[in-house]
Write an enzyme that holds these catalytic residues in place. Sequence first.
Site, PDB file in Angstrom:
ATOM      1  N   LYS A  24       0.848  -1.197   0.000  1.00 18.72           N
ATOM      2  CA  LYS A  24       0.000   0.000   0.000  1.00 18.72           C
ATOM      3  C   LYS A  24       0.883   1.246   0.000  1.00 18.72           C
ATOM      4  O   LYS A  24       1.827   1.349   0.795  1.00 18.72           O
ATOM      5  CB  LYS A  24      -0.890   0.003   1.244  1.00 18.72           C
ATOM      6  CG  LYS A  24      -1.933  -1.095   1.206  1.00 18.72           C
ATOM      7  CD  LYS A  24      -2.951  -0.928   2.294  1.00 18.72           C
ATOM      8  CE  LYS A  24      -4.101  -1.910   2.199  1.00 18.72           C
ATOM      9  NZ  LYS A  24      -3.942  -3.096   1.389  1.00 18.72           N
ATOM     10  N   ASP A  60      -1.563  -2.056  -4.194  1.00 17.24           N
ATOM     11  CA  ASP A  60      -2.972  -2.163  -3.796  1.00 17.24           C
ATOM     12  C   ASP A  60      -3.675  -0.824  -4.007  1.00 17.24           C
ATOM     13  O   ASP A  60      -3.028   0.227  -4.070  1.00 17.24           O
ATOM     14  CB  ASP A  60      -3.079  -2.493  -2.291  1.00 17.24           C
ATOM     15  CG  ASP A  60      -2.755  -3.950  -1.999  1.00 17.24           C
ATOM     16  OD1 ASP A  60      -2.757  -4.782  -2.920  1.00 17.24           O
ATOM     17  OD2 ASP A  60      -2.511  -4.246  -0.816  1.00 17.24           O
ATOM     18  N   GLN A  82     -10.998  -0.754  -8.534  1.00 19.99           N
ATOM     19  CA  GLN A  82     -12.135  -1.128  -7.675  1.00 19.99           C
ATOM     20  C   GLN A  82     -13.441  -0.907  -8.442  1.00 19.99           C
ATOM     21  O   GLN A  82     -13.758   0.219  -8.838  1.00 19.99           O
ATOM     22  CB  GLN A  82     -12.132  -0.257  -6.414  1.00 19.99           C
ATOM     23  CG  GLN A  82     -10.907  -0.448  -5.538  1.00 19.99           C
ATOM     24  CD  GLN A  82     -10.629   0.755  -4.660  1.00 19.99           C
ATOM     25  OE1 GLN A  82     -10.753   1.896  -5.105  1.00 19.99           O
ATOM     26  NE2 GLN A  82     -10.232   0.505  -3.421  1.00 19.99           N
ATOM     27  N   ARG A 124      -5.333  -5.969 -11.160  1.00 21.51           N
ATOM     28  CA  ARG A 124      -6.216  -6.794 -10.333  1.00 21.51           C
ATOM     29  C   ARG A 124      -7.553  -6.059 -10.230  1.00 21.51           C
ATOM     30  O   ARG A 124      -7.583  -4.856  -9.931  1.00 21.51           O
ATOM     31  CB  ARG A 124      -5.607  -6.946  -8.932  1.00 21.51           C
ATOM     32  CG  ARG A 124      -6.525  -7.670  -7.965  1.00 21.51           C
ATOM     33  CD  ARG A 124      -6.197  -7.336  -6.516  1.00 21.51           C
ATOM     34  NE  ARG A 124      -4.972  -7.923  -6.040  1.00 21.51           N
ATOM     35  CZ  ARG A 124      -4.272  -7.407  -5.023  1.00 21.51           C
ATOM     36  NH1 ARG A 124      -4.648  -6.282  -4.445  1.00 21.51           N
ATOM     37  NH2 ARG A 124      -3.182  -8.000  -4.617  1.00 21.51           N
ATOM     38  N   ALA A 155     -13.145  -2.453  -0.924  1.00 21.67           N
ATOM     39  CA  ALA A 155     -13.278  -2.881   0.466  1.00 21.67           C
ATOM     40  C   ALA A 155     -13.565  -1.759   1.460  1.00 21.67           C
ATOM     41  O   ALA A 155     -13.793  -2.032   2.625  1.00 21.67           O
ATOM     42  CB  ALA A 155     -11.994  -3.593   0.890  1.00 21.67           C
ATOM     43  N   LYS A 168     -24.942  -3.280  -3.671  1.00 23.61           N
ATOM     44  CA  LYS A 168     -24.063  -4.388  -4.052  1.00 23.61           C
ATOM     45  C   LYS A 168     -24.358  -4.891  -5.468  1.00 23.61           C
ATOM     46  O   LYS A 168     -23.438  -5.216  -6.226  1.00 23.61           O
ATOM     47  CB  LYS A 168     -24.228  -5.520  -3.032  1.00 23.61           C
ATOM     48  CG  LYS A 168     -23.358  -6.723  -3.332  1.00 23.61           C
ATOM     49  CD  LYS A 168     -23.418  -7.731  -2.230  1.00 23.61           C
ATOM     50  CE  LYS A 168     -23.014  -9.133  -2.677  1.00 23.61           C
ATOM     51  NZ  LYS A 168     -21.973  -9.236  -3.680  1.00 23.61           N
ATOM     52  N   THR A 178     -11.808 -12.163  -6.562  1.00 23.22           N
ATOM     53  CA  THR A 178     -13.136 -12.238  -5.955  1.00 23.22           C
ATOM     54  C   THR A 178     -13.383 -13.659  -5.452  1.00 23.22           C
ATOM     55  O   THR A 178     -12.756 -14.606  -5.949  1.00 23.22           O
ATOM     56  CB  THR A 178     -14.243 -11.852  -6.967  1.00 23.22           C
ATOM     57  OG1 THR A 178     -15.510 -11.886  -6.310  1.00 23.22           O
ATOM     58  CG2 THR A 178     -14.284 -12.772  -8.175  1.00 23.22           C
ATOM     59  N   ARG A 231     -11.705  -5.079   8.078  1.00 25.82           N
ATOM     60  CA  ARG A 231     -12.311  -5.053   6.735  1.00 25.82           C
ATOM     61  C   ARG A 231     -12.853  -6.433   6.367  1.00 25.82           C
ATOM     62  O   ARG A 231     -13.921  -6.560   5.789  1.00 25.82           O
ATOM     63  CB  ARG A 231     -11.292  -4.582   5.686  1.00 25.82           C
ATOM     64  CG  ARG A 231     -11.075  -3.075   5.698  1.00 25.82           C
ATOM     65  CD  ARG A 231     -10.457  -2.584   4.402  1.00 25.82           C
ATOM     66  NE  ARG A 231      -9.122  -3.088   4.182  1.00 25.82           N
ATOM     67  CZ  ARG A 231      -8.030  -2.573   4.719  1.00 25.82           C
ATOM     68  NH1 ARG A 231      -8.108  -1.530   5.525  1.00 25.82           N
ATOM     69  NH2 ARG A 231      -6.837  -3.080   4.453  1.00 25.82           N
ATOM     70  N   ARG A 232     -12.118  -7.492   6.742  1.00 22.29           N
ATOM     71  CA  ARG A 232     -12.593  -8.853   6.432  1.00 22.29           C
ATOM     72  C   ARG A 232     -13.874  -9.155   7.211  1.00 22.29           C
ATOM     73  O   ARG A 232     -14.781  -9.784   6.706  1.00 22.29           O
ATOM     74  CB  ARG A 232     -11.527  -9.903   6.784  1.00 22.29           C
ATOM     75  CG  ARG A 232     -10.204  -9.770   6.059  1.00 22.29           C
ATOM     76  CD  ARG A 232     -10.265  -9.975   4.563  1.00 22.29           C
ATOM     77  NE  ARG A 232     -10.801  -8.921   3.745  1.00 22.29           N
ATOM     78  CZ  ARG A 232     -10.136  -7.875   3.245  1.00 22.29           C
ATOM     79  NH1 ARG A 232      -8.871  -7.687   3.528  1.00 22.29           N
ATOM     80  NH2 ARG A 232     -10.732  -6.990   2.479  1.00 22.29           N
TER      81      ARG A 232
END
Length: 303
Positions: A99, A129, A159, A180, A185, A197, A222, A284-285
């Site tokens: 990052k 990232d 993103q 990518r 996120a 979404k 994903t 975040r996860r």
Amino acid sequence: MLNAALRTVILSAADNRQVRRVVSRHGMRLGGSRFVAGETMDDSVRALRELNAKGLYANTTLLGEAVRDEAEARAVADEYIVLVDRLASEGLRANVALKLTHLGLELGEELAYENLRRIVDRGSFIRIDMEQSPFVDATLRLYRRLRDDGVDNVGTVLQAYLYRTEQDLAALLPLQPNLRLVKGAYLEPPAVAYPKKADVDTAYVRLLETMLRAGGYTAIATHDETIIDHAIRFADEHSVPHDTFEFQMLYGVRPQLQLDLAARGYKVLVATPYGPEWYPYLMRRLGERPANALFLLRNLARR
Ligand code: FDA
């Protein structure tokens, strides 16, 4: 709908001092280690070796975001240099994703570039990232600057939730970029990102099809099986060469799907972070899937 509300609650709670204190103290033991390889580089290398042994590729990231001063940003870059050299010397099928705020972007773009350049100049592939929307311009600028300087062992991230991404992609395609594609996120305002979404998923598929047809290299990042199946079908129907794309998933998320795709002959890379500063990453996860937060809370209640 409920999931979106829970996600907002979890990501907002992540900033609460008390939540941070409790989770920082106990979170790794109580389930965080499912998503993070450990706190040290040795932990990371061990996890990467295990993934490689299962036929999976990997990348690793030293967790951490904003840094306080230039010395800290340079120290992060120094650790990345040791890391990329170690991955190469151990012959691991693994690269690094990092990052720019961790390399000092908020202190100055030039500082982040210098640090990034030192790492990229080791010769291994590095992925930059994508962070919150205020950093997108600078991230794309530095990616482009490297490419203009003739550096090719570098890729970045787009993103799908951002309205601007379609234009960003169009501007990047002439570079035959290594990109990518992720859904996104961070908590972004509706002024910059699709709040629904379903709209993010539609944008993802649209961007993915453009990327696969355009001839660069696409990392399809994903865990969404509908999108993964679509990507496979689309690649077959349009004769997209298999060496121009790969699937990417996060360490600890859908591990069986990772193995199944690898067994079918697809390249699968597992993003496997490590480091003492795992808190924002873990939050975040948890925000992505409220069931993960409940799992952690249940473990906490059992103590
Ligand atoms: P979605 O959220 O729709 O999930 C689809 C299914 O996957 C869910 O139904 C569930 O089964 C499973 N799943 C998803 N997340 C899960 C989780 N945390 N735990 C358990 N199951 C889960 N973002 C960003 O803004 N910048 C970046 O640089 C990156 N980098 C990145 C690298 C890689 C390799 C991946 C896979 C993802 C990222 N991301 C990212 C994160 C990305 O933006 C997104 O938040 C997550 O991938 C979750 O979205 P999905 O695409 O999986 O879809």
